[in-house]
Motif scaffolding. Structure first.
Motif, short mmCIF file in Angstrom:
data_model
loop_
_atom_site.label_atom_id
_atom_site.label_comp_id
_atom_site.label_asym_id
_atom_site.label_seq_id
_atom_site.Cartn_x
_atom_site.Cartn_y
_atom_site.Cartn_z
N LYS A 3 0.83 -1.21 0.00
CA LYS A 3 0.00 0.00 0.00
C LYS A 3 0.86 1.26 0.00
CE LYS A 3 -4.10 -1.91 2.27
NZ LYS A 3 -5.03 -1.80 3.42
N SER A 5 0.92 5.05 1.24
CA SER A 5 0.35 6.11 2.07
C SER A 5 1.12 7.39 1.78
CB SER A 5 0.48 5.74 3.56
OG SER A 5 -0.18 6.72 4.36
N GLY A 39 -3.70 5.43 1.48
CA GLY A 39 -3.58 5.97 2.82
C GLY A 39 -3.07 7.40 2.81
N THR A 65 -9.53 6.21 3.43
CA THR A 65 -8.62 5.06 3.36
C THR A 65 -7.95 4.93 4.73
OG1 THR A 65 -6.87 6.50 2.51
CG2 THR A 65 -8.24 5.36 0.89
N GLU A 66 -6.73 4.42 4.78
CA GLU A 66 -6.03 4.31 6.06
C GLU A 66 -5.47 5.68 6.47
OE1 GLU A 66 -3.17 1.20 6.30
OE2 GLU A 66 -4.74 -0.33 6.36
N TYR A 67 -5.64 6.00 7.73
CA TYR A 67 -5.15 7.27 8.27
C TYR A 67 -4.04 6.94 9.27
CZ TYR A 67 -5.44 12.02 10.27
OH TYR A 67 -5.17 13.31 10.69
N ASN A 68 -2.83 7.42 8.96
CA ASN A 68 -1.65 7.13 9.77
C ASN A 68 -1.12 8.44 10.35
OD1 ASN A 68 0.77 5.80 10.74
ND2 ASN A 68 1.83 6.59 8.94
N THR A 87 -6.36 4.98 11.94
CA THR A 87 -6.14 3.56 11.65
C THR A 87 -4.86 3.08 12.31
OG1 THR A 87 -7.03 4.05 9.45
CG2 THR A 87 -6.11 1.84 9.80
N GLN A 88 -3.82 3.92 12.23
CA GLN A 88 -2.50 3.52 12.70
C GLN A 88 -1.77 4.71 13.32
OE1 GLN A 88 0.43 0.82 10.42
NE2 GLN A 88 1.00 2.86 9.73
N ARG A 127 -3.99 0.53 15.60
CA ARG A 127 -2.82 -0.27 15.19
C ARG A 127 -1.55 0.54 15.44
NH1 ARG A 127 -3.69 -1.33 9.59
NH2 ARG A 127 -2.22 0.29 8.99
N GLU A 210 3.34 -1.66 3.63
CA GLU A 210 2.99 -0.25 3.35
C GLU A 210 4.25 0.59 3.27
OE1 GLU A 210 -0.17 1.57 5.89
OE2 GLU A 210 1.47 2.88 6.53
#
Length: 238
Positions: A3, A5, A39, A65-68, A87-88, A127, A210
């Motif tokens: 992935k 990000s 992400g 989507t994924e939020y880091n 998310t992370q 996460r 990722e």
């Protein structure tokens, strides 16, 4: 597929240089996702010189989507992350005045601290990932903290790769990744990864989940266009 990000810190730096809200970070994040990124990453620092803490809160409402969220787990940072519940969360041992990330955690020396912090985040269903150098002992130490993933700090790889030292550049990362796989840790990576080196890196790192890319991606987009560059990364990461 690994992935992608996209770290949008540099867009915030551009916005802050003139005041106002151009470029608009919320629209930028939405557009980046629509272009195919899986992400969005932000790294707010205490002086808020690029991403502001309010930005991190506001982005929660638009990122699909994924939020880091990356950063040093000082109390202010921890309170923000626990409120937003991304998310992370990626833990980075930055000094408050650091220009950019420049080292991974000593997971042995800071083991007890990391165990406590990671448990707090995981109790909230977030996460966790730890920023580490490509050192087998640091990977082993990370596994003992309870983290879900590690993020391999790739500056040394990028520097040696640019000097033509491909074998030398990648071998420590292969060793670290193999140990992470053995210990059941997910693997992320980031720092100075670019269109020039990402394909080689991805092909040699087993089970790379990722990559988080900001500075190079934004610089490349000045010449090639943001949508085009994101798709170029996605093609290399297949």
């Amino acid at each position: 597929m690994t992935k992608l990000s996209v770290n949008i810190n540099k867009l915030a730096t551009l916005r802050n240089s003139r005041g106002g809200n151009v470029p608009n970070l919320l629209k930028s994040a939405t557009d980046i996702e629509s272009f195919g990124a899986q992400g969005i990453t932000v790294h707010p620092r205490p002086d808020e010189r690029h991403i502001r803490y309010q930005d991190a809160h506001d982005l929660k409402g638009v990122v699909t989507t994924e939020y880091n969220i990356e950063g040093n787990p000082i109390p202010k940072f921890m309170d923000m992350v626990l409120t937003i519940k991304p998310t992370q969360v990626t833990l980075v041992p930055d000094a408050e005045d650091a220009i950019t990330s420049n080292a991974g955690w000593n997971t042995i020396k800071h083991k007890d601290f990391l165990i406590e912090v990671i448990k707090t985040f995981k109790d909230y269903g977030i996460r966790t990932s730890i920023f580490v150098d490509p050192d087998v002992d640091m990977v082993k130490g990370a596994a003992e903290t309870g983290t879900d993933r590690i993020e391999l700090y790739t500056e040394s790889f990028a520097k040696e790769f640019s000097e033509g030292k491909k074998t030398e550049s990648i071998q420590p990362f292969i060793d670290a990744a193999k140990m992470a796989n053995k210990l059941g840790l997910g693997i992320n990576a980031g720092h100075d990864l670019s269109l020039d080196n990402i394909k080689f890196f991805k092909e040699h790192i087993p089970n790379l989940f990722e990559v988080s890319i900001g500075h190079a991606l934004i610089c490349e987009s000045l010449y090639l266009g943001l949508e085009n560059v994101i798709n170029m990364y996605l093609h290399r990461l297949k």
